[in-house]
Design a protein around this motif. Structure first.
Motif, mmCIF file in Angstrom:
data_model
loop_
_atom_site.group_PDB
_atom_site.id
_atom_site.type_symbol
_atom_site.label_atom_id
_atom_site.label_comp_id
_atom_site.label_asym_id
_atom_site.label_seq_id
_atom_site.Cartn_x
_atom_site.Cartn_y
_atom_site.Cartn_z
ATOM 1 N N LEU A 93 0.834 -1.203 0.000
ATOM 2 C CA LEU A 93 0.000 0.000 0.000
ATOM 3 C C LEU A 93 0.869 1.253 0.000
ATOM 4 N N ILE A 94 0.530 2.210 -0.866
ATOM 5 C CA ILE A 94 1.178 3.520 -0.904
ATOM 6 C C ILE A 94 0.134 4.560 -0.538
ATOM 7 N N ARG A 95 0.406 5.310 0.525
ATOM 8 C CA ARG A 95 -0.503 6.370 0.964
ATOM 9 C C ARG A 95 0.130 7.724 0.656
ATOM 10 N N ASN A 108 -3.151 11.091 -12.112
ATOM 11 C CA ASN A 108 -4.060 9.975 -12.372
ATOM 12 C C ASN A 108 -3.543 9.043 -13.460
ATOM 13 N N SER A 109 -3.091 9.594 -14.564
ATOM 14 C CA SER A 109 -2.597 8.751 -15.652
ATOM 15 C C SER A 109 -1.302 8.052 -15.267
ATOM 16 N N ILE A 110 -0.463 8.722 -14.470
ATOM 17 C CA ILE A 110 0.791 8.115 -14.037
ATOM 18 C C ILE A 110 0.524 6.953 -13.088
ATOM 19 N N VAL A 111 -0.415 7.140 -12.163
ATOM 20 C CA VAL A 111 -0.789 6.057 -11.244
ATOM 21 C C VAL A 111 -1.364 4.880 -12.018
ATOM 22 N N ALA A 112 -2.223 5.150 -12.997
ATOM 23 C CA ALA A 112 -2.831 4.070 -13.776
ATOM 24 C C ALA A 112 -1.766 3.234 -14.484
ATOM 25 N N ASP A 113 -0.779 3.909 -15.089
ATOM 26 C CA ASP A 113 0.288 3.185 -15.781
ATOM 27 C C ASP A 113 1.152 2.401 -14.797
ATOM 28 N N PHE A 114 1.404 2.983 -13.631
ATOM 29 C CA PHE A 114 2.218 2.309 -12.621
ATOM 30 C C PHE A 114 1.523 1.045 -12.114
ATOM 31 N N GLY A 120 0.602 -5.554 -7.865
ATOM 32 C CA GLY A 120 0.566 -5.809 -6.431
ATOM 33 C C GLY A 120 0.490 -4.557 -5.582
ATOM 34 N N ILE A 121 0.521 -3.382 -6.213
ATOM 35 C CA ILE A 121 0.468 -2.103 -5.487
ATOM 36 C C ILE A 121 -0.982 -1.657 -5.318
ATOM 37 N N ARG A 122 -1.277 -1.032 -4.182
ATOM 38 C CA ARG A 122 -2.544 -0.348 -3.946
ATOM 39 C C ARG A 122 -2.247 1.081 -3.512
ATOM 40 N N ARG A 279 8.576 0.176 -2.281
ATOM 41 C CA ARG A 279 7.420 0.478 -3.113
ATOM 42 C C ARG A 279 7.260 1.987 -3.297
ATOM 43 N N VAL A 280 7.545 2.758 -2.234
ATOM 44 C CA VAL A 280 7.415 4.213 -2.299
ATOM 45 C C VAL A 280 8.550 4.798 -3.131
ATOM 46 N N ARG A 281 9.756 4.329 -2.899
ATOM 47 C CA ARG A 281 10.902 4.835 -3.648
ATOM 48 C C ARG A 281 10.763 4.553 -5.146
ATOM 49 N N VAL A 282 10.311 3.346 -5.487
ATOM 50 C CA VAL A 282 10.139 2.994 -6.898
ATOM 51 C C VAL A 282 9.075 3.879 -7.549
ATOM 52 N N PHE A 283 7.968 4.127 -6.837
ATOM 53 C CA PHE A 283 6.927 4.966 -7.425
ATOM 54 C C PHE A 283 7.398 6.409 -7.600
#
Length: 296
Positions: A93-95, A108-114, A120-122, A279-283
């Motif tokens: 989970l990424i908050r 929004n588009s960046i999150v969708a592609d990620f 496995g990310i939420r 997960r946060v660093r990669v995003f």
């Protein structure tokens, strides 16, 4: 006594400021949290929290213990994630807290592609520009359009977004079209509270910037509202150029002073620590790469 058995629970409760919020962050029953904190206090022989009917806060010893334990828990979590990440895509989970207009135009588009790349990310996204406390609030990071004043926060500038001046054709027909930055002093300007003014404008061909102490009938913290008000012919708005592209293409808004360039909006990622989960660093790295392309 196992000194590590209840340390992570203690850290989450201390960060959240209470058993209920700590239990929510850990996704375990509040009764379990209460029992484990009592067990930790019994093991070390010291009271870590002061409890009243209205609030709970750390004791002096609890604050000292929290500062020591927090780094240990963070490093243990990062070490665990580093190992699991080497076996495949990141997960978990990424908050984040993000301004709504930045999310609408870019995120929004960046999150969708990620998410397509990392199923496995939420995400839990709070679309808000309100002040954030990254120690007590349950966010991995926040995005802001201005540098923070809190010296305890780590701020990393990740992009500069082009912005421009726009108004409705009806407003300009009624009030006249500005020809120079000084002309803005005779106009109503719609102001975003998160961005500082005076407005700073630089000739597109190069030269010294000009500062204009604009004024207007409305100041708000919501860029979408300002755009709507501009389309109701109430004044000139300073906004992400990409944010109003559909309105410009439809003729509902037109550029103002196109030969002058407002200072680009700086985008900052705020974190409480440099020790970020994988997960946060990669995003964040993915976000930086994508913004470098879409804000050219």
């Amino acid at each position: 006594m196992d000194p590590f058995r209840n340390m992570d629970i203690f850290v989450e409760v201390a960060k959240a400021g209470g058993f209920r919020l700590g239990a929510k962050a850990l996704n375990i029953p509040i009764s379990t949290v209460s029992r484990r904190i009592a067990e930790l206090e019994r093991d070390i022989g010291l009271r870590l929290f002061k409890r009243t009917t209205r609030r709970m806060e750390l004791t002096d010893v609890g604050r000292l213990y929290f500062e020591r334990c927090r780094r240990l828990v963070e490093e243990a979590k990062v070490a665990h994630e580093e190992l699991t990440t080497t076996q495949g895509n990141v997960s978990g989970l990424i908050r984040a807290m993000v301004p709504i207009d930045f999310s609408f135009v870019y995120l929004n588009s960046i999150v969708a592609d990620f998410l397509r790349l990392n199923p496995g990310i939420r995400f839990e996204l709070d679309l808000s520009a309100r002040p954030v406390n990254l120690v007590s609030d349950p966010f991995d990071f926040a995005i802001r359009m201005s540098a923070p004043t809190d010296m305890g926060i780590i701020a990393r500038k990740i992009a500069e977004i082009p912005i421009g001046l726009f108004a409705s054709p009806e407003y300009l027909a009624a009030r006249g079209t500005p020809r120079t930055p000084a002309d803005l002093l005779q106009h109503d300007c719609l102001l975003l509270s998160e961005w500082a003014w005076p407005w700073r404008l630089t000739p597109a061909t190069g030269g010294e910037p000009v500062y204009v102490n604009v004024e207007g009938p409305i100041v708000t913290n919501n860029l979408g509202s300002l755009i709507q008000l501009a389309m109701k012919h109430l004044g000139i708005v300073l906004v992400f150029s990409e944010r109003v592209r559909p309105e410009v293409e439809a003729g509902r808004l037109v550029p103002v002073l196109p030969d002058w360039e407002p200072t680009a909006a700086s985008v900052y990622v705020l974190t409480e620590t440099r020790l970020l989960p994988a997960r946060v660093r990669v995003f964040i790295n993915y976000l930086i790469e994508r913004l470098a392309v879409v804000t050219r």
